[in-house]
Design a protein around this motif. Structure first.
Motif, PDB file in Angstrom:
ATOM      1  N   GLN A  95       0.828  -1.198   0.000  1.00  0.00           N
ATOM      2  CA  GLN A  95       0.000   0.000   0.000  1.00  0.00           C
ATOM      3  C   GLN A  95       0.866   1.252   0.000  1.00  0.00           C
ATOM      4  O   GLN A  95       1.979   1.247   0.519  1.00  0.00           O
ATOM      5  N   TYR A  97      -0.627   4.402   0.971  1.00  0.00           N
ATOM      6  CA  TYR A  97      -1.502   5.410   1.557  1.00  0.00           C
ATOM      7  C   TYR A  97      -0.648   6.585   2.058  1.00  0.00           C
ATOM      8  O   TYR A  97       0.525   6.422   2.397  1.00  0.00           O
ATOM      9  N   LYS A 121      -2.738   3.921  -2.905  1.00  0.00           N
ATOM     10  CA  LYS A 121      -3.241   2.720  -3.564  1.00  0.00           C
ATOM     11  C   LYS A 121      -2.889   1.457  -2.793  1.00  0.00           C
ATOM     12  O   LYS A 121      -1.941   1.411  -2.016  1.00  0.00           O
ATOM     13  N   TYR A 129      -5.509  -0.640  -6.788  1.00  0.00           N
ATOM     14  CA  TYR A 129      -6.829  -0.175  -6.370  1.00  0.00           C
ATOM     15  C   TYR A 129      -6.644   1.101  -5.556  1.00  0.00           C
ATOM     16  O   TYR A 129      -5.898   1.121  -4.574  1.00  0.00           O
ATOM     17  N   LYS A 130      -7.352   2.160  -5.927  1.00  0.00           N
ATOM     18  CA  LYS A 130      -7.228   3.432  -5.227  1.00  0.00           C
ATOM     19  C   LYS A 130      -8.169   3.470  -4.027  1.00  0.00           C
ATOM     20  O   LYS A 130      -9.341   3.088  -4.132  1.00  0.00           O
ATOM     21  N   LEU A 131      -7.663   3.944  -2.892  1.00  0.00           N
ATOM     22  CA  LEU A 131      -8.495   4.081  -1.699  1.00  0.00           C
ATOM     23  C   LEU A 131      -9.516   5.191  -1.919  1.00  0.00           C
ATOM     24  O   LEU A 131      -9.158   6.335  -2.185  1.00  0.00           O
ATOM     25  N   GLN A 132     -10.809   4.850  -1.788  1.00  0.00           N
ATOM     26  CA  GLN A 132     -11.890   5.807  -2.015  1.00  0.00           C
ATOM     27  C   GLN A 132     -12.457   6.348  -0.707  1.00  0.00           C
ATOM     28  O   GLN A 132     -12.626   7.552  -0.547  1.00  0.00           O
ATOM     29  N   HIS A 157     -11.638   0.273  -1.791  1.00  0.00           N
ATOM     30  CA  HIS A 157     -10.784   0.654  -2.907  1.00  0.00           C
ATOM     31  C   HIS A 157     -11.456   0.318  -4.228  1.00  0.00           C
ATOM     32  O   HIS A 157     -12.323  -0.556  -4.291  1.00  0.00           O
ATOM     33  N   ARG A 164     -13.517  -3.779  -7.178  1.00  0.00           N
ATOM     34  CA  ARG A 164     -13.359  -3.295  -5.806  1.00  0.00           C
ATOM     35  C   ARG A 164     -12.535  -4.240  -4.951  1.00  0.00           C
ATOM     36  O   ARG A 164     -12.538  -5.460  -5.143  1.00  0.00           O
TER      37      ARG A 164
END
Length: 298
Positions: A95, A97, A121, A129-132, A157, A164
């Motif tokens: 990750q 972040y 990500k 996957y991008k953290l939403q 994500h 997802r």
């Protein structure tokens, strides 16, 4: 916001500040709406967690045509984690972040965090996957060997194709210790309690990387969203090391509505799915180790 003054100069300054404040509020609300839409969020007023309600979990599939998979799906979430298969191919979470500004929103059934400037990500098998957003359930939705925990944090994500992945952190109040994350957010929980759709800008940047205990193993399986429309194809990663939380923090999470209620979907059938477990150096098939409440990331 600038306070009204009697002199003309201060009134001018107040007038100049108002458009900036209005723009900031508009950006926050737009981001919350965009981010929620990006992960397939449904208005929480459309369903209930109360089994006795006509909109409760057992009835979700009947409420809208595109929610039918809530009943017909074969890979639904959450599940009880019991038998697991240790995978020697897994490694620590990849990750990126970062600390950035965030907004907390009361969605009616839960509190949701959105990062106003986006975030990093999560990489799974080479896919990014991008953290939403992140939101909370109390009690936990996932259970381990039949054990339900006091709360569960879902970090949601999404990749460019809208696939997802969710990272889950379980919380227990058994040790009587506080959570650094939840204690920092508790004043905002208290302020937004009982105010559906209300938002608050969180002071100071939030760093999701601090929530991931690098000493923890994790469980992984393929499942679904745990709220309607219950879309399948979600990769779930549940951290096996349980984080601490205080009873007061749990109470503040549950106070999202005026009448505190649980917001956890019942466990779904695992069917033919295999839950894989990350523990370096172990390759044999084992029963899922029951995570003991141990200190989580501070």
């Amino acid at each position: 916001m600038a306070r009204q003054r009697n002199d003309d100069d201060d009134e001018a300054r107040a007038g100049a500040a108002s458009p900036a404040l209005a723009l900031a509020i508009a950006v926050i609300l737009t981001f919350c709406t965009r981010s929620a839409s990006a992960v397939g969020s449904t208005p929480h007023s459309a369903f209930s967690y109360n089994e006795d309600d006509p909109t409760g979990p057992a009835k979700w599939a009947t409420l809208q045509e595109d929610w039918a998979v809530c009943d017909s799906g074969t890979e639904q979430s959450p599940i009880d984690i019991a038998k697991v298969e240790v995978s020697k191919d897994f490694g620590p979470l990849e990750q990126t972040y970062r600390a950035s500004a965030a907004v907390l929103q009361n969605r009616g059934h839960d509190f949701m965090l959105n990062w106003t400037q986006g975030n990093g990500k999560l990489t799974i098998e080479g896919k990014e996957y991008k953290l939403q957003q992140a939101h909370l359930h109390a009690p936990s939705e996932h259970t381990v060997n039949g054990t339900r925990f006091d709360a569960e944090l879902h970090m949601v994500h999404e990749d460019p194709a809208k696939a997802r992945a969710v990272v889950s952190i379980l919380f227990s109040s058994k040790a009587g210790k506080t959570s650094k994350l939840l204690s920092d957010l508790k004043p905002y929980f208290d302020k937004l309690a009982g105010k559906p759709n209300a938002t608050e800008q969180v002071k100071g940047p939030l760093d999701p990387s601090a929530w991931i205990d690098k000493a923890s193993g994790y469980y992984r399986y393929e499942g679904s969203l745990t709220t309607p429309p219950c879309t399948e194809g979600v990769i779930w990663t549940i951290m096996s090391k349980v984080a601490d939380v205080s009873k007061e923090e749990i109470d503040s999470i549950k106070a999202v509505k005026k009448s505190a209620e649980a917001n956890a979907r019942p466990a779904q059938k695992i069917n033919s799915r295999v839950v894989r477990y990350y523990k370096p150096g172990t390759t044999e098939r084992i029963d899922a180790p029951a995570p003991a409440p141990t200190p989580g990331p501070s």
